[in-house]
Design a protein around this motif. Structure first.
Motif, PDB file in Angstrom:
ATOM      1  N   HIS A   8     -53.551   5.782  54.352  1.00 48.49           N
ATOM      2  CA  HIS A   8     -52.947   4.684  53.597  1.00 48.49           C
ATOM      3  C   HIS A   8     -52.945   3.388  54.407  1.00 48.49           C
ATOM      4  N   THR A   9     -52.972   3.508  55.731  1.00 50.09           N
ATOM      5  CA  THR A   9     -52.913   2.331  56.594  1.00 50.09           C
ATOM      6  C   THR A   9     -54.270   1.666  56.790  1.00 50.09           C
ATOM      7  N   SER A  10     -55.337   2.256  56.240  1.00 49.19           N
ATOM      8  CA  SER A  10     -56.674   1.687  56.437  1.00 49.19           C
ATOM      9  C   SER A  10     -56.769   0.293  55.831  1.00 49.19           C
ATOM     10  N   THR A  11     -57.255  -0.649  56.618  1.00 49.77           N
ATOM     11  CA  THR A  11     -57.475  -2.005  56.120  1.00 49.77           C
ATOM     12  C   THR A  11     -58.887  -2.179  55.576  1.00 49.77           C
ATOM     13  N   SER A  12     -59.774  -1.223  55.875  1.00 48.55           N
ATOM     14  CA  SER A  12     -61.153  -1.298  55.399  1.00 48.55           C
ATOM     15  C   SER A  12     -61.315  -0.682  54.022  1.00 48.55           C
ATOM     16  N   TRP A  13     -60.539   0.366  53.710  1.00 48.68           N
ATOM     17  CA  TRP A  13     -60.714   1.055  52.442  1.00 48.68           C
ATOM     18  C   TRP A  13     -60.538   0.142  51.236  1.00 48.68           C
ATOM     19  N   PRO A  14     -59.555  -0.763  51.184  1.00 50.07           N
ATOM     20  CA  PRO A  14     -59.449  -1.632  50.009  1.00 50.07           C
ATOM     21  C   PRO A  14     -60.717  -2.449  49.757  1.00 50.07           C
ATOM     22  N   ARG A  15     -61.410  -2.868  50.818  1.00 50.32           N
ATOM     23  CA  ARG A  15     -62.647  -3.624  50.661  1.00 50.32           C
ATOM     24  C   ARG A  15     -63.766  -2.728  50.132  1.00 50.32           C
ATOM     25  N   VAL A  16     -63.866  -1.512  50.695  1.00 45.40           N
ATOM     26  CA  VAL A  16     -64.878  -0.563  50.229  1.00 45.40           C
ATOM     27  C   VAL A  16     -64.580  -0.147  48.794  1.00 45.40           C
ATOM     28  N   ARG A  17     -63.309   0.095  48.496  1.00 45.32           N
ATOM     29  CA  ARG A  17     -62.891   0.572  47.182  1.00 45.32           C
ATOM     30  C   ARG A  17     -63.185  -0.451  46.086  1.00 45.32           C
ATOM     31  N   ALA A  18     -63.180  -1.723  46.448  1.00 51.86           N
ATOM     32  CA  ALA A  18     -63.404  -2.785  45.461  1.00 51.86           C
ATOM     33  C   ALA A  18     -64.845  -2.860  44.983  1.00 51.86           C
ATOM     34  N   ALA A  19     -65.764  -2.262  45.731  1.00 56.89           N
ATOM     35  CA  ALA A  19     -67.179  -2.296  45.349  1.00 56.89           C
ATOM     36  C   ALA A  19     -67.444  -1.321  44.207  1.00 56.89           C
ATOM     37  N   ALA A  20     -68.466  -1.613  43.424  1.00 54.73           N
ATOM     38  CA  ALA A  20     -68.814  -0.736  42.298  1.00 54.73           C
ATOM     39  C   ALA A  20     -69.305   0.614  42.783  1.00 54.73           C
ATOM     40  N   THR A  21     -70.039   0.621  43.886  1.00 56.99           N
ATOM     41  CA  THR A  21     -70.524   1.860  44.484  1.00 56.99           C
ATOM     42  C   THR A  21     -70.295   1.816  45.987  1.00 56.99           C
TER      43      THR A  21
ATOM     44  N   ILE B 137     -56.802  11.340  48.939  1.00 58.03           N
ATOM     45  CA  ILE B 137     -58.027  12.120  48.778  1.00 58.03           C
ATOM     46  C   ILE B 137     -58.887  11.420  47.733  1.00 58.03           C
ATOM     47  N   VAL B 138     -60.083  11.033  48.120  1.00 58.83           N
ATOM     48  CA  VAL B 138     -60.998  10.309  47.237  1.00 58.83           C
ATOM     49  C   VAL B 138     -62.095  11.253  46.784  1.00 58.83           C
ATOM     50  N   VAL B 139     -62.237  11.423  45.479  1.00 60.30           N
ATOM     51  CA  VAL B 139     -63.332  12.205  44.905  1.00 60.30           C
ATOM     52  C   VAL B 139     -64.346  11.212  44.336  1.00 60.30           C
ATOM     53  N   ALA B 140     -65.599  11.367  44.715  1.00 61.80           N
ATOM     54  CA  ALA B 140     -66.636  10.414  44.303  1.00 61.80           C
ATOM     55  C   ALA B 140     -67.797  11.138  43.629  1.00 61.80           C
ATOM     56  N   ARG B 141     -68.332  10.510  42.578  1.00 63.87           N
ATOM     57  CA  ARG B 141     -69.476  11.070  41.850  1.00 63.87           C
ATOM     58  C   ARG B 141     -70.771  10.575  42.484  1.00 63.87           C
TER      59      ARG B 141
ATOM     60  N   TRP C 277     -78.144   9.781  53.334  1.00 63.95           N
ATOM     61  CA  TRP C 277     -77.272   8.830  52.643  1.00 63.95           C
ATOM     62  C   TRP C 277     -76.982   9.341  51.240  1.00 63.95           C
ATOM     63  N   ILE C 278     -75.810   8.970  50.746  1.00 69.48           N
ATOM     64  CA  ILE C 278     -75.366   9.418  49.427  1.00 69.48           C
ATOM     65  C   ILE C 278     -74.721   8.226  48.714  1.00 69.48           C
ATOM     66  N   ASP C 279     -75.340   7.747  47.651  1.00 70.92           N
ATOM     67  CA  ASP C 279     -74.758   6.681  46.826  1.00 70.92           C
ATOM     68  C   ASP C 279     -73.807   7.308  45.810  1.00 70.92           C
ATOM     69  N   CYS C 280     -72.601   6.804  45.733  1.00 65.81           N
ATOM     70  CA  CYS C 280     -71.639   7.375  44.794  1.00 65.81           C
ATOM     71  C   CYS C 280     -70.626   6.327  44.353  1.00 65.81           C
ATOM     72  N   SER C 281     -69.808   6.703  43.397  1.00 63.67           N
ATOM     73  CA  SER C 281     -68.734   5.842  42.913  1.00 63.67           C
ATOM     74  C   SER C 281     -67.453   6.655  42.826  1.00 63.67           C
ATOM     75  N   VAL C 282     -66.326   5.988  42.979  1.00 61.54           N
ATOM     76  CA  VAL C 282     -65.038   6.679  42.990  1.00 61.54           C
ATOM     77  C   VAL C 282     -64.751   7.263  41.609  1.00 61.54           C
ATOM     78  N   GLU C 283     -64.505   8.560  41.577  1.00 65.45           N
ATOM     79  CA  GLU C 283     -64.194   9.280  40.352  1.00 65.45           C
ATOM     80  C   GLU C 283     -62.682   9.430  40.169  1.00 65.45           C
ATOM     81  N   ALA C 284     -61.972   9.713  41.270  1.00 65.26           N
ATOM     82  CA  ALA C 284     -60.523   9.913  41.206  1.00 65.26           C
ATOM     83  C   ALA C 284     -59.935   9.775  42.599  1.00 65.26           C
ATOM     84  N   GLU C 285     -58.652   9.458  42.660  1.00 65.09           N
ATOM     85  CA  GLU C 285     -57.920   9.368  43.916  1.00 65.09           C
ATOM     86  C   GLU C 285     -56.608  10.123  43.765  1.00 65.09           C
TER      87      GLU C 285
END
Length: 205
Positions: free
Chosen positions: A101-114, A176-180, A160-168
């Motif tokens: 939860h303390t990650s400052t990078s995840w919000p930036r990564v999470r904002a991307a479409a993939t 826990i991030v599940v990605a398609r 490498w694996i391209d994916c998008s967030v399916e659920a958190e």
């Protein structure tokens, strides 16, 4: 590890902050149970010691990944390192990883479409160190090309694996991030970067 004779060559210790851990409660000691074991009737509210949990769980060797994206707000690459990555499902194709939860990078990564999961190779401890750091340009000096989804594929990674967030799913001090999975490929042919007992190593056959 598999059927090969293998060992871990430890590098610079750098423990990932992956949680807390079990301790021995008084009842277990009185019942003659070994440390860390329970008879199944233990107190669910017992105190849990983080250092012991980290030490015990550190005996489970994992791979290391770099999760990358292009920050839609700045157009710059962003990312983080994680050792809590796993495949989840073949149909549909899903993977998962955990982020503090303390990650400052995840919000930036999470904002991307993939986002793109890079499986790090044995020589890429500096990549892990860079992406695990806070602040500054994490991609300074890193060689990368764009995946089909447009995200950084770091030079020398195994896959490498391209994916998008399916659920958190909130889980204690992590999510826990599940990605398609949309696209994926093999990118290199070396041994994996391994994390074990607070240090980095490589797989030897």
């Amino acid at each position: 590890m598999s059927t090969h004779a293998a060992r871990l060559l430890h590098g610079h210790p750098r423990a990932h902050q992956n949680g807390h851990g079990p301790t021995v409660n008084g009842a277990a000691m009185r019942n003659g149970l070994s440390p860390g074991l329970s008879d199944g009737s233990g107190d669910r509210g017992s105190a849990v010691d983080g250092n012991r949990f980290r030490s015990v769980l550190g005996h489970f060797a994992t791979g290391v990944v770099a999760i990358t994206a292009i920050d839609p707000a700045t157009g710059e690459p962003c990312g983080l390192a994680a050792n809590s990555f796993t495949s989840v499902s073949l149909d549909p194709p899903l993977v998962a990883f955990c982020v503090a939860h303390t990650s400052t990078s995840w919000p930036r990564v999470r904002a991307a479409a993939t986002l793109t999961v890079n499986v790090l190779a044995e020589h890429q401890q500096p990549v892990c160190t860079a992406l695990a750091s806070r602040g500054g340009d994490k991609f300074a000096g890193l060689d990368w090309t764009a995946s089909p989804g447009g995200n950084p594929v770091i030079g020398g990674t195994l896959a490498w694996i391209d994916c998008s967030v399916e659920a958190e799913y909130p889980a204690g001090d992590h999510v826990i991030v599940v990605a398609r999975v949309h696209q994926l490929d093999i990118h290199g042919d070396r041994g994996p970067l391994v994390f074990f007992r607070g240090g980095y190593g490589r797989f030897l056959t």
